[in-house]
Design a protein around this motif. Sequence first.
Motif, PDB file in Angstrom:
ATOM      1  N   ARG A   1      48.941  32.826  38.698  1.00 49.63           N
ATOM      2  CA  ARG A   1      48.375  32.552  39.101  1.00 49.63           C
ATOM      3  C   ARG A   1      47.244  32.726  40.330  1.00 49.63           C
ATOM      4  NH1 ARG A   1      46.762  28.439  35.886  1.00 49.63           N
ATOM      5  NH2 ARG A   1      48.548  27.079  34.938  1.00 49.63           N
TER       6      ARG A   1
ATOM      7  N   GLU B   1      44.328  36.813  33.779  1.00 50.56           N
ATOM      8  CA  GLU B   1      44.239  37.078  35.188  1.00 50.56           C
ATOM      9  C   GLU B   1      43.856  38.782  35.177  1.00 50.56           C
ATOM     10  OE1 GLU B   1      44.613  35.189  37.951  1.00 50.56           O
ATOM     11  OE2 GLU B   1      45.131  33.767  37.393  1.00 50.56           O
TER      12      GLU B   1
ATOM     13  N   ARG C   1      46.066  39.375  40.586  1.00 47.94           N
ATOM     14  CA  ARG C   1      46.160  40.340  39.277  1.00 47.94           C
ATOM     15  C   ARG C   1      46.931  40.886  38.784  1.00 47.94           C
ATOM     16  NH1 ARG C   1      41.442  40.564  37.115  1.00 47.94           N
ATOM     17  NH2 ARG C   1      39.631  41.257  38.704  1.00 47.94           N
TER      18      ARG C   1
END
Length: 282
Positions: free
Chosen positions: A132, A237, A135
């Motif tokens: 979380r 993400e 990237r």
Amino acid sequence: MEDIIDAIKEIAHRIDEAIKMEDLGYSDSENSSGEDQLKLDVQSDIIIEKVFAKIGRVKDLVSEEKEGVHHLHDDGKYTICYDPLDGSSLVDVNLSVGSIFGIYEGELRAENMVASVYVIYGPRIEMIVAFRGSRPMLYCTRRNHFEEIGEIVLNEKGNQNAPGGTQMNWTPNHKKFVTSLFDEGYRLRYSGGMVPDLHQILLKGGGLFSYPATSDKPDGKLRQLFEVIPFALIYEEAGGQAIDENGNRLMELIPSHPHDTSPCFFGSNYEIEAMKKAYGLN
Ligand code: P6P
């Protein structure tokens, strides 16, 4: 988390070896979804259990291939929900397959997933790791070792279209939407393996993967804990979106049963916004 990621690297090498060396036949058992199990499905599951049994921070395992929770360590912190060999029926035609891992802390719901990882067994073994707030990271194996390659970022708009499910079972509206993307020049990229199909969109700049509600699978086919939520984190993400047929974020799913499924749309922003418009969601 490094201990868990290193364990997944060991799992990846061992499952890759099993794919190349072992019997491709069917076992005499079924998984929790009533699907026939390949010997490779069972063997991959055993490999994963044995490797994670060495990692003290893994409290429990939940496998797509069987019912229930496999307890490992009383003072463990994480529950790992995994699909040991997704798309395994593609192995006998020599197409890529993958393993998918969702790493949860606490109750098994999307908000409690702290990281997700998938491994793709193709011409090379590759792996994507997502936490979380950062990237997703791509790793590739060269001379049998994983090397960090770089972060994955989806373009705002791509050109890959991966439409899942049996077309005769799509709703007319979904068929019209999928066709509209092809009319815009999107390329059909669908192998029937969730991991390679979503991996290709991530690495080839973007597009849309869809597995909608269909007349034969009104709740979709793909499993929330083992497949949908892990890829939802990765796509969000990477700068994309991951939603269901009502426009709800898949990262808000709360499964009522470990083997619950969900219709799912993963993609770049342009394609997801086009889906919301086609489905009358915005
Ligand atoms: P369909 C493989 O069996 C799987 O679970 C996923 O890997 C894949 O995305 C999906 O099913 C393919 O389903 O109905 O399009 O063949």
